[in-house]
Design an enzyme around this catalytic site. Structure first.
Site, PDB file in Angstrom:
ATOM      1  CG  PHE A 106      40.794  86.139 144.304  1.00 16.00           C
ATOM      2  CD1 PHE A 106      39.694  85.954 145.115  1.00 16.00           C
ATOM      3  CD2 PHE A 106      40.596  86.590 143.011  1.00 16.00           C
ATOM      4  CE1 PHE A 106      38.417  86.228 144.659  1.00 16.00           C
ATOM      5  CE2 PHE A 106      39.335  86.876 142.548  1.00 16.00           C
ATOM      6  CZ  PHE A 106      38.233  86.686 143.366  1.00 16.00           C
ATOM      7  CE  LYS A 107      36.811  84.050 141.138  1.00 18.46           C
ATOM      8  NZ  LYS A 107      37.376  84.769 140.036  1.00 18.46           N
ATOM      9  CG  ASP A 108      44.034  78.774 143.207  1.00 18.04           C
ATOM     10  OD1 ASP A 108      43.266  78.005 142.617  1.00 18.04           O
ATOM     11  OD2 ASP A 108      44.994  79.344 142.664  1.00 18.04           O
TER      12      ASP A 108
END
Length: 75
Positions: A25-27
């Site tokens: 999700f950090k992308d």
């Protein structure tokens, strides 16, 4: 442009944030940060300046940060 898939589950809409290059999700946030950094580099009058990105982490944050930076213009 890439978009974030949104799924409807009953009456709730859920953004699927795991479709980035490292499947984390950090992308999403790190890619936005990388694009802002790229813009700031392009606006800098000193084109010979280099930026070093130092990441220390465990888990999926490091690979997501490196992937975000590597997919922008040459640095």
């Amino acid at each position: 442009p890439n978009t974030i898939p949104i799924k409807k589950i009953d009456a709730i809409y859920v953004a699927e944030l795991f479709h980035g290059p490292t499947l984390a999700f950090k992308d999403i946030g790190l890619n936005i940060l990388s694009m802002i950094m790229d813009l700031l580099i392009k606006l800098n009058p000193d084109k010979n300046k280099k930026i070093n990105v130092l990441v220390e982490t465990s888990g999926d944050t490091g690979p997501a940060a490196v992937s975000a930076v590597m997919h922008n213009s040459e640095r």
